[in-house]
Design a protein around this motif. Structure first.
Motif, PDB file in Angstrom:
ATOM      1  N   ALA A   1      36.517 -88.899 -44.283  1.00  0.00           N
ATOM      2  CA  ALA A   1      35.780 -87.734 -43.808  1.00  0.00           C
ATOM      3  C   ALA A   1      34.655 -88.062 -42.841  1.00  0.00           C
ATOM      4  O   ALA A   1      34.284 -87.229 -42.023  1.00  0.00           O
ATOM      5  N   HIS A   2      34.093 -89.263 -42.917  1.00  0.00           N
ATOM      6  CA  HIS A   2      32.946 -89.606 -42.078  1.00  0.00           C
ATOM      7  C   HIS A   2      33.331 -90.484 -40.893  1.00  0.00           C
ATOM      8  O   HIS A   2      32.496 -91.189 -40.328  1.00  0.00           O
ATOM      9  N   SER A   3      34.586 -90.423 -40.512  1.00  0.00           N
ATOM     10  CA  SER A   3      35.065 -91.157 -39.336  1.00  0.00           C
ATOM     11  C   SER A   3      35.404 -90.174 -38.227  1.00  0.00           C
ATOM     12  O   SER A   3      35.591 -88.981 -38.462  1.00  0.00           O
ATOM     13  N   MET A   4      35.502 -90.678 -37.007  1.00  0.00           N
ATOM     14  CA  MET A   4      35.896 -89.841 -35.871  1.00  0.00           C
ATOM     15  C   MET A   4      37.346 -89.407 -36.002  1.00  0.00           C
ATOM     16  O   MET A   4      37.776 -88.453 -35.344  1.00  0.00           O
ATOM     17  N   ALA A   5      38.098 -90.074 -36.885  1.00  0.00           N
ATOM     18  CA  ALA A   5      39.488 -89.661 -37.111  1.00  0.00           C
ATOM     19  C   ALA A   5      39.559 -88.239 -37.652  1.00  0.00           C
ATOM     20  O   ALA A   5      40.519 -87.510 -37.362  1.00  0.00           O
ATOM     21  N   ALA A   6      38.548 -87.824 -38.425  1.00  0.00           N
ATOM     22  CA  ALA A   6      38.581 -86.495 -39.038  1.00  0.00           C
ATOM     23  C   ALA A   6      38.563 -85.378 -37.998  1.00  0.00           C
ATOM     24  O   ALA A   6      39.474 -84.532 -37.966  1.00  0.00           O
ATOM     25  N   PRO A   7      37.565 -85.315 -37.106  1.00  0.00           N
ATOM     26  CA  PRO A   7      37.589 -84.247 -36.087  1.00  0.00           C
ATOM     27  C   PRO A   7      38.706 -84.431 -35.063  1.00  0.00           C
ATOM     28  O   PRO A   7      39.199 -83.444 -34.507  1.00  0.00           O
ATOM     29  N   GLN A   8      39.121 -85.664 -34.833  1.00  0.00           N
ATOM     30  CA  GLN A   8      40.207 -85.898 -33.891  1.00  0.00           C
ATOM     31  C   GLN A   8      41.509 -85.296 -34.415  1.00  0.00           C
ATOM     32  O   GLN A   8      42.234 -84.608 -33.684  1.00  0.00           O
ATOM     33  N   LEU A   9      41.812 -85.554 -35.693  1.00  0.00           N
ATOM     34  CA  LEU A   9      43.021 -84.983 -36.284  1.00  0.00           C
ATOM     35  C   LEU A   9      42.940 -83.457 -36.335  1.00  0.00           C
ATOM     36  O   LEU A   9      43.924 -82.760 -36.077  1.00  0.00           O
TER      37      LEU A   9
ATOM     38  N   ALA B   1      41.290 -81.457 -34.315  1.00  0.00           N
ATOM     39  CA  ALA B   1      41.502 -80.926 -32.965  1.00  0.00           C
ATOM     40  C   ALA B   1      42.959 -81.035 -32.550  1.00  0.00           C
ATOM     41  O   ALA B   1      43.451 -80.227 -31.754  1.00  0.00           O
ATOM     42  N   ALA B   2      43.674 -82.023 -33.106  1.00  0.00           N
ATOM     43  CA  ALA B   2      45.091 -82.214 -32.784  1.00  0.00           C
ATOM     44  C   ALA B   2      46.004 -81.343 -33.633  1.00  0.00           C
ATOM     45  O   ALA B   2      47.233 -81.416 -33.505  1.00  0.00           O
ATOM     46  N   GLY B   3      45.422 -80.537 -34.531  1.00  0.00           N
ATOM     47  CA  GLY B   3      46.229 -79.659 -35.365  1.00  0.00           C
ATOM     48  C   GLY B   3      46.897 -80.351 -36.527  1.00  0.00           C
ATOM     49  O   GLY B   3      47.903 -79.866 -37.050  1.00  0.00           O
ATOM     50  N   LEU B   4      46.344 -81.489 -36.960  1.00  0.00           N
ATOM     51  CA  LEU B   4      46.906 -82.259 -38.067  1.00  0.00           C
ATOM     52  C   LEU B   4      45.924 -82.279 -39.232  1.00  0.00           C
ATOM     53  O   LEU B   4      44.708 -82.226 -39.043  1.00  0.00           O
ATOM     54  N   GLU B   5      46.455 -82.385 -40.434  1.00  0.00           N
ATOM     55  CA  GLU B   5      45.625 -82.389 -41.642  1.00  0.00           C
ATOM     56  C   GLU B   5      45.506 -83.809 -42.183  1.00  0.00           C
ATOM     57  O   GLU B   5      46.514 -84.441 -42.511  1.00  0.00           O
ATOM     58  N   ASN B   6      44.278 -84.306 -42.267  1.00  0.00           N
ATOM     59  CA  ASN B   6      44.025 -85.670 -42.723  1.00  0.00           C
ATOM     60  C   ASN B   6      44.240 -85.780 -44.237  1.00  0.00           C
ATOM     61  O   ASN B   6      43.527 -85.153 -45.018  1.00  0.00           O
ATOM     62  N   VAL B   7      45.218 -86.586 -44.666  1.00  0.00           N
ATOM     63  CA  VAL B   7      45.489 -86.715 -46.099  1.00  0.00           C
ATOM     64  C   VAL B   7      44.373 -87.473 -46.809  1.00  0.00           C
ATOM     65  O   VAL B   7      44.281 -87.437 -48.041  1.00  0.00           O
ATOM     66  N   PHE B   8      43.517 -88.135 -46.039  1.00  0.00           N
ATOM     67  CA  PHE B   8      42.387 -88.855 -46.631  1.00  0.00           C
ATOM     68  C   PHE B   8      41.063 -88.140 -46.343  1.00  0.00           C
ATOM     69  O   PHE B   8      39.997 -88.758 -46.340  1.00  0.00           O
TER      70      PHE B   8
ATOM     71  N   LEU C   1      51.765 -91.073 -39.134  1.00  0.00           N
ATOM     72  CA  LEU C   1      50.929 -92.255 -39.310  1.00  0.00           C
ATOM     73  C   LEU C   1      50.376 -92.679 -37.953  1.00  0.00           C
ATOM     74  O   LEU C   1      51.137 -92.862 -36.996  1.00  0.00           O
ATOM     75  N   ILE C   2      49.070 -92.816 -37.878  1.00  0.00           N
ATOM     76  CA  ILE C   2      48.420 -93.336 -36.684  1.00  0.00           C
ATOM     77  C   ILE C   2      47.795 -94.669 -37.066  1.00  0.00           C
ATOM     78  O   ILE C   2      46.944 -94.732 -37.960  1.00  0.00           O
ATOM     79  N   LEU C   3      48.252 -95.731 -36.433  1.00  0.00           N
ATOM     80  CA  LEU C   3      47.846 -97.085 -36.783  1.00  0.00           C
ATOM     81  C   LEU C   3      46.926 -97.632 -35.699  1.00  0.00           C
ATOM     82  O   LEU C   3      47.310 -97.726 -34.534  1.00  0.00           O
TER      83      LEU C   3
ATOM     84  N   ASP D   1      40.651 -89.563 -25.008  1.00  0.00           N
ATOM     85  CA  ASP D   1      41.932 -90.141 -24.603  1.00  0.00           C
ATOM     86  C   ASP D   1      42.891 -90.185 -25.790  1.00  0.00           C
ATOM     87  O   ASP D   1      44.077 -89.857 -25.673  1.00  0.00           O
ATOM     88  N   GLY D   2      42.370 -90.626 -26.946  1.00  0.00           N
ATOM     89  CA  GLY D   2      43.189 -90.712 -28.148  1.00  0.00           C
ATOM     90  C   GLY D   2      43.686 -89.355 -28.599  1.00  0.00           C
ATOM     91  O   GLY D   2      44.843 -89.205 -29.012  1.00  0.00           O
ATOM     92  N   LEU D   3      42.813 -88.359 -28.537  1.00  0.00           N
ATOM     93  CA  LEU D   3      43.205 -86.998 -28.902  1.00  0.00           C
ATOM     94  C   LEU D   3      44.371 -86.531 -28.035  1.00  0.00           C
ATOM     95  O   LEU D   3      45.369 -85.989 -28.547  1.00  0.00           O
ATOM     96  N   GLU D   4      44.268 -86.746 -26.747  1.00  0.00           N
ATOM     97  CA  GLU D   4      45.342 -86.316 -25.835  1.00  0.00           C
ATOM     98  C   GLU D   4      46.641 -87.056 -26.145  1.00  0.00           C
ATOM     99  O   GLU D   4      47.724 -86.456 -26.093  1.00  0.00           O
TER     100      GLU D   4
END
Length: 338
Positions: free
Chosen positions: A237-245, A247-254, A277-279, A327-330
């Motif tokens: 929840a406290h990573s940039m992955a949370a808002p990035q996912l 904004a991309a319309g994906l639900e973060n399982v973590f 999965l985004i690695l 860039d990653g979001l796109e």
């Protein structure tokens, strides 16, 4: 030849006038805001980094990079050519051609990066560069060590001990503005912020149209796997992955992971069964990183693997909050929201 009497008269007049003019200018300057005064009125500049005030008496001309996170901002501001040396890992494939050439031209100080992406570098090698500022701290070279010898250090907020409580794209913009202030490039920073905001808005509109008919969003996990087997980290929840996912319309399982990043077991990952999965990786080959998922026991049954929805990206395209997160979001949207 001696000056004529007329020339002596002019010299004496100027000698009298200069002190008076100086007093007048001094009085006017006192009435002006320091930022609006001419010359070097922009400095000194004080900014906050990891909760501490960092003061710049003048515009930094010599930079040392201990992390790659600030590279896109320095490029946007037109000061990347001031970098004297770099240490650590730099994912060249994630940069545009111009930035890649600039980074490749920077001499390397070497340094060891461990499996979790942490750097250890020679303090003597850094000091030898006589930097005006160091960007990013290493395991053995932090702000306190540098401040003791009068060298300011700037770190990305997400990589500070406290991190960012609720990260978002506004943090990308705020950090870009901070660098704009440090380098007296505030106009360039605002221009870049405006362009990034437009790109995010365009993505969000596209995602809204693409997901309008979906009953439920695809679920996703953002991981940092160890190539060859070993610890797997997930971004919460406290990573940039949370808002990035988001904004991309994906639900973060973590999303319930109350940390920026934490170790997860193969059983936990399999139990959450993400559709995507985004690695993330610091260095190496993207294909090898994608293939490394097979080294994690039980992943062969995960929906993302079964449906071949796996994407490897340089870590800087998600973490921390820099222009590369856009860039990653796109890239994520291009891959999974057709």
């Amino acid at each position: 030849m001696h000056p004529s009497s007329r020339s002596r008269s002019r010299v004496l007049s100027a000698a009298v006038a200069l002190p008076i003019l100086g007093l007048l200018l001094s009085s006017c300057a006192q009435d002006q805001d320091p930022e609006s005064a001419g010359g070097g009125g922009h400095y000194p500049v004080t900014v906050s980094s990891c909760g501490e005030d960092v003061v710049f008496e003048q515009e930094p001309q010599r930079i040392v990079l201990l992390k790659s996170a600030s590279v896109p901002a320095l490029h946007e501001l037109g000061v990347l050519d001031r970098v004297q040396a770099k240490a650590g890992a730099y994912p060249l494939e994630s940069y545009d051609e111009t930035t890649r050439e600039e980074v490749e031209a920077i001499p390397s100080l070497g340094g060891d990066v461990d499996s979790s992406g942490h750097l250890s570098v020679s303090q003597e090698a850094v000091m030898a560069q006589e930097p005006d500022v160091v960007m990013g701290q290493a395991e053995n070279l932090d702000a306190s060590a540098l401040s003791s010898v009068g060298i300011p250090l700037l770190e990305e907020p997400a990589l500070c001990p406290g991190g960012i409580e609720d990260p978002g794209f506004d943090d990308v913009y705020d950090q870009l503005r901070l660098y704009g202030k440090v380098f007296d490039r505030e106009d360039e920073a605002e221009k870049s912020v405006g362009e990034l905001e437009d790109r995010v808005a365009t993505v969000e509109q596209r995602v809204g149209e693409a997901t309008a008919d979906q009953d439920e969003p695809l679920t996703a996990a953002v991981l940092y796997p160890t190539v060859g087997g070993g610890t797997t980290y997930a971004y919460g929840a406290h990573s940039m992955a949370a808002p990035q996912l988001e904004a991309a319309g994906l639900e973060n399982v973590f999303a319930d992971l109350d940390e920026r990043v934490a170790e997860v077991t193969p059983e936990e990952l399999a139990g959450r069964d993400p559709d995507v999965l985004i690695l993330l990786y610091s260095e190496g080959d993207a294909r090898e990183v994608e293939e490394s998922i097979a080294d994690i026991p039980g992943t062969d049954g995960i929906s993302a693997v079964v449906e071949d929805r796996v994407l490897a990206m340089p870590m800087n395209m998600t973490e921390p909050a820099t222009p590369q997160a856009v860039d990653g979001l796109e890239r994520i949207v291009e891959e999974f929201q057709q």
